[in-house]
Each structure stands twice: as C-alpha cells, then as structure tokens.
Design an enzyme around this catalytic site. Structure first.
Site, PDB file in Angstrom:
ATOM      1  N   GLU A 134     202.431 -27.700  63.444  1.00  0.00           N
ATOM      2  CA  GLU A 134     202.741 -26.492  62.662  1.00  0.00           C
ATOM      3  C   GLU A 134     202.503 -25.221  63.460  1.00  0.00           C
ATOM      4  OE1 GLU A 134     201.137 -29.092  61.419  1.00  0.00           O
ATOM      5  OE2 GLU A 134     202.306 -29.722  59.678  1.00  0.00           O
ATOM      6  N   HIS A 138     197.693 -31.086  49.162  1.00  0.00           N
ATOM      7  CA  HIS A 138     199.151 -30.973  49.029  1.00  0.00           C
ATOM      8  C   HIS A 138     199.538 -30.254  47.741  1.00  0.00           C
ATOM      9  CE1 HIS A 138     198.848 -34.173  52.025  1.00  0.00           C
ATOM     10  NE2 HIS A 138     200.111 -33.978  52.319  1.00  0.00           N
TER      11      HIS A 138
END
Lengths: 345, 330
Positions: free
Chosen positions: A78, A147
C-alpha cells in the site's frame, strides 16, 4: 438537479422514478472509465484491480477497455503504490490509487499526510499532486476490527487533502469525476455496503463540486447531517419521525474537506436543531467537527444543544450480536431527535 | 558497514572542460555548505541544517550524467543534490533563510527544496520518504513513453524503511527507469550502520533482481562512470539499478552536532584523507589537465558567487503574512 427555495442545490431524489437506475459500484466504474477515456494520463493502480476487477468487482471490465498499462495490478504494497501515485502525479499523470479496505490506509499515512498533502505547499506552489486515492469505509459485513473501520476523519484533519464520501450513485459518479480532474490529492471513501445500492444516474455527463452539501430531504423541525451510508439511516429515521409529527431535514455534506459549512449552518438556523450522524468513531471525529461548526455558526438560533451519533468507541467486533451494537441505527437517531424536539435533550 | 567496492567499470572519460565543470560544482557545494554552517553559528539562519560535506562526488558524479529533464528526489541532507542538478545559489540561500525569493517561497526551507525546472522533485524530511515518489516518476516516464530517468538519493539510514523495498520490487517488476543511489555515509543520525543494517546492502536490491553494485563514493570518476552506465541502461528500458556509494559524512548529523561522541577523531581523520575534492584536484593536476592557478581561480569565483548569493538572500524580504495560507491547495 433542482434548486430549493433557499438556493441550495439538491440532487435527484434517491429513488427517483423514470431515470436510468444503476448501482453505486457501476457509478464509480462509469466515472473512472469516462475519465480514463477523456484523459490518457489517468491510470488505476492497486491490488487486484485489473484481472479481478477489484475485490468488490467495481472495476470489472476496465482492464479490457484500457489495457494492463493503465489498469495495473500491484503487489500488496500500500505505501509503495501510494508513493508511486504521488510521484506519477507530480510528473504529469493523474493516478487513481486503489486501497482495498479503508483500514489499510494506515499503511499509506506517510505518503498521504507527509508527501501528497504537503508537496504543493512545501514547494511554494510549484508542484501539484493530482491524485485520487479511493478506498472503503463502513462496518456490518461481519469482517471484524481490521476490515470495518470508517477512518475518513483522520484524513479530513489534514490540510492539503480533500475527502469525499458519497452516499448515492449519483453523488459517487459526480464526485469521482471531479476528484480525478482536481489538481489536489483527493481521498474518496466508498461504503462497502452501498456498492449494490441503486439510484438514478443520468446518461449525460455531469460533475459535482467538492465542498457542496446536498439536501437529501427538506424539513422544518430538526436538521440531521449524515454522511455516506448514514444518509440512509438518517432517511429511515426521518420517515419514522414524520409519522410522529417531527419534520426532519437531512443534509449530506458529501465532502468533509472542504466542508460546506454555510449550508449546514443555514439549515440549523432554519430548523433550530441539529443532529450529526457519521459512522466514524464518535470520539475526535467528523461529528465533533461538524457539531462545533454549527454551534459556532448557529448558536443563537438553536433550541437544543447539537447532538452527535457515531460509531461506538470500540474496535469493531466480529460477532453480529456485538457488531450491530457499535453502528448507529435509525432508532438511535429517532430517540435522540425526539428528545431534542421535546426539549429534554 | 562499508560494502566492499566492486571493481571500477571502464572509465567513461569526460573532456577536461567537463571535469573542470564537475570540479566547480563540487567546490560550489562545499562552499555553500561551509557558508550555511557559518550562517547557523552566527545565528543568521533559522532552524538547523544537514551538511553534505564529504559526499560531493556522489551528487555531482550522478547529476553530471543526467539531463535537465531527468528527475531526482533528494533527502534532508539535500543541498548537494539540488545544486548538482542545477539550482541557483541565490534562491537556495534565500530558501534557507526563509525568504520569499527562495525556491519554495520560504515554505520549505533547507529540507524541502524543490525545483521543477531542473527536474528536482523535492528534498524530503522523511528518511526514505521519496522512494515511492522517485519510483512513481519512473512509472510516469514509462506511461508517457519518454526516455527520461529518475534518480532517488537516500542515505544508508533509509535501508531501515520498508517503502524502499516495496518501491524497488515494483521498479524491477515493471522495468522502471529508476536509479536508487544509497549514499552510505556510515551513520544514520548518531548511530553507525553496523548497529542498524544486517547483511548485505547490495544484496537488498539484487534479491529483487535489480542491478546492484557498491562503489567508491569519494572518487567522482568512479561514480560518474558507473552512473553513466546504469543511467543509459535505464534509458534504454533496461530497468532500475541500485548503487551503494561508500562515503563519509565529514560533519555531524546537523550543524549543531559538533561533539560527535558516537565516533572517533581517528576515524574522521582516516576518511579526511579521502576528501572527494582533494582526490579530484590531485588527479586533475597529476594528469596535467589543470594547473593549480586554474583550480584556485575556480575556488575564488565560487566564493564570490556564494558571497553574492548570501547578500542577495539576506537582503531579500520575508514572505508577507498573506502568504501563509496560500498553496495549501492548488
């Protein structure tokens, strides 16, 4: 788009009949495809964006349409892909960096906060970072604490970044197109639970400005300010409130930075009550900032303290029995609004 | 840890005129940095700054192999990179003093000088923070189909940052024209890299399949010859390279680090014998490409230019109050 009496613009009703209906996910995809066709400098990079069309299948078909040079499957890196986005943006491209889950934006903090947000300023206005970082927010998928978070407040805090969190397919498409054309880094948060939500989206091209709130429902007694999927929670609450004689106005800021303070304050002055609803953690969050803006701007018009409802200040738990407790629902909103209107808040 | 130097590549000879130009650039950086130190010690400069003294052969050796439209990213110890890529002394000093005439209108300061016109995408206050940006510039070059290259300067301290490895992995996967230049000056701030970097430095890049080599960073001829090879290779689509340039930070971590208790004076004296400026001077004299007066004249001309630049910067005005919230957004 219509214009209200007070001059505030209002997008089509969320379930307007007759118009073309597409899902939120399709609206995002359409926006990206249109902008990629319009500007060859736009490209998409991220994990599983090309062959898989992203984990939520939002980008399916982009690879076939634009090829692997412009729709790039990246390693699970990322920070690296965000950094690539910044460098590509500084040198003339318009990257769309895809961060699969909003929770993973913690991995790109330096690239967004110290690099993207500051490059234009630190360079005395010479360099620009026209980059979009799209990611998700929202719980209720039984995905547990890593998440499910709604972390948009973290980025809304940072001067130099813009933050959008659309609630409807119409807003999603219009804001995404504008974000791609914007010369600043824009972070777009899409609620995972909204991808299948349908709504009217015209065939013809349009864009929506960043920093313009949208009145989703007009009312007289209380203003509910809601973001992203909380707009639907707010609308459900407004229906329930209407049945007991309370008329709620619902405003979606659509972007938290820039924030359309004027529209929020104007509405609070009109209704004399304001309740802020957002799925981020309640502490130090978007609700606190908006409540403060309204308290500053409309204090002498208010009949009740500004109230706010956010996610419970706990990591999002896995078990449905617990997860649902942490997320604001319509009943929470109704109870709070009733108390505010009864004068005993 | 100092990586063992690989054998010198075949030297790519520049003509005398270009060597003298490189010499002038190195003298310019040295004089700039000594002057910046004076400005600090005489309290004429706000904040602190990190000096590049002792490492000049790297910035100049690399940048003399670049075109103006090639990109660099730099570090907190970045004055040398900015000057070597073509920045003006006037606007550099003005930025160090926080003046509106500076490269960043006084908003960046010593650690953030950016100069789009010379391809300098900015110095970075985050160690290793520009690895992604330099790699993104490489991605942009590839997508736009030009034959530019992007050079990422960083110190051995950045070997501790994961972003560097994410970036090199992608650069090799996609054959991006990025040269990663590790200026191994032995210390990350106040800590020797033997305490912070395990294993092999070049092995970090060669593990990704990136062309990697360690070279003598004090000898500009070696640096330049190596740079030309890897830069031309990258221009032709050959992909990234990683150079460990062994060098030494002659001064402390920053201008206020004067005691340097973390290293010995003997170690410093050993490295001082390999001053990159002296090495180039000796070679120019020995090979009879320049006489001593020529070198002295260059030094004098640079000194005058630096003095003029400092005068310009000191006389320049500070930004007005209205400047403070400009450029937050484009």
């Amino acid at each position: 788009m219509s214009t209200l009496e007070n001059g505030t613009r209002c997008s089509p009703a969320i379930h307007a009949p007759g118009e073309r209906q597409i899902t939120f996910g399709q609206a995002i995809r359409e926006a990206i495809a249109e902008e990629m066709a319009r500007d060859e400098n736009v490209f998409v990079i991220g994990e599983d964006v090309a062959e898989a069309g992203s984990v939520f299948k939002v980008l399916v078909g982009l690879l076939d349409e634009f090829g692997p040079e412009r729709v790039i499957d990246s390693p699970i890196s990322e920070a690296g892909i965000a950094g690539i986005g910044v460098g590509a943006a500084i040198t003339g491209m318009r990257p769309i960096v895809d961060i699969m889950f909003g929770d993973f934006t913690t991995l790109v903090m330096d690239q967004l906060v110290n690099q993207a947000a500051k490059t234009h300023y630190m360079s005395g206005g010479k360099l620009t970072v026209p980059m979009v970082l799209r990611t998700t927010l929202g719980a209720s998928r039984r995905s547990a604490a890593q998440h499910s978070q709604s972390l948009h407040a973290l980025f809304s805090h940072i001067p130099g970044l813009k933050v959008a969190l659309p609630a409807t397919p119409y807003d999603a498409k219009g804001l995404m197109k504008t974000a791609i054309r914007d010369d600043n880094p824009v972070v777009i948060f899409e609620d995972k639970m909204l991808y299948q939500e349908k709504g009217p989206v015209p065939e013809e091209e349009y864009t929506l400005p960043l920093g313009q709130a949208d009145v989703k429902r007009t009312g007289e007694d209380i203003t509910i300010i809601a973001t992203s999927s909380m707009v639907y929670v707010g609308l459900e609450a407004a229906d329930k409130l209407a049945s007991i004689g309370i008329s709620a106005e619902l405003i979606d800021p659509r972007t938290t930075n820039p924030l359309d303070s004027d529209t929020l304050i104007q509405s609070a002055k009109k209704t004399s009550r304001a309740l802020v609803l957002d799925e981020g953690y309640r502490q130090y969050g978007v609700t606190g900032e908006i409540a403060s803006v309204i308290a500053d701007g409309a204090f002498y018009y208010l009949d009740a303290p500004v109230k706010r409802i956010g996610a419970m200040n706990v990591p999002v738990p896995f078990s449905p029995a617990m997860e649902d407790l942490t997320i604001p629902d319509a009943d929470d909103v109704v109870e709070t609004a009733k108390a505010m209107c009864a004068g005993d808040s | 840890m100092s990586e063992k130097n690989d054998s010198n590549p075949n030297e790519t000879e520049l003509d005398t005129e270009h060597w003298l130009q490189a010499y002038e650039q190195m003298v310019k950086i040295r004089t700039f940095e000594e002057t910046a130190n004076d400005l600090y010690t005489s309290a004429r400069m706000p904040g602190i700054t990190h000096l590049y003294i002792g490492e000049e052969a790297i910035a100049v050796g690399i940048c003399e192999a670049l075109r103006q439209d090639d990109y660099i990213t730099s570090t907190h110890r970045g004055h040398g990179h900015c000057l070597a890529k073509g920045a003006d002394l006037d606007r550099m000093f003005a930025e160090l003093l926080g003046k509106e005439a500076g490269y960043c209108r006084g908003k960046g300061g010593s650690m953030h000088i950016a100069d789009q016109e010379t391809g300098n995408l900015g110095a970075n206050g985050i160690v290793g923070g520009s690895a992604g940006i330099a790699t993104g510039a490489g991605m942009s070059i590839k997508l736009r189909g030009t034959d530019q290259v992007s050079v990422c300067f960083f110190g051995d301290g950045a070997l501790g940052q994961g972003l560097l490895y994410e970036s090199m992995n992608m650069a090799q996967l996609w054959k991006l024209p990025v040269i990663y230049v590790c200026e191994n000056n032995q210390y990350g701030e106040y800590t020797h890299n033997s305490k912070t970097a395990a294993g092999s430095m070049v092995g970090r890049a060669s593990g990704f399949g990136v062309h990697a080599q360690a070279i003598d960073g004090q000898d500009i001829r070696t640096v330049h010859a190596t740079a030309r090879l890897v830069i031309e290779r990258a221009r032709k689509g050959g992909g990234p390279a990683f150079l460990v340039c062994n060098t030494y930070r002659f001064r402390g971590h920053h201008v206020g680090d004067i005691d340097r208790p973390y290293r010995t004076r003997e170690e410093e004296a050993e490295w001082a014998k390999r001053d990159p400026l002296t090495l180039l001077e000796d070679w120019l004299l020995k090979s009879e490409q320049a006489e001593k007066q020529v070198l002295e004249r260059i030094q004098q001309e640079v000194k005058t230019a630096v003095d003029d630049a400092v005068a310009f910067a000191e006389e320049a005005s500070f930004p007005s109050e209205s400047e403070v919230d400009r450029h937050v957004y484009a």
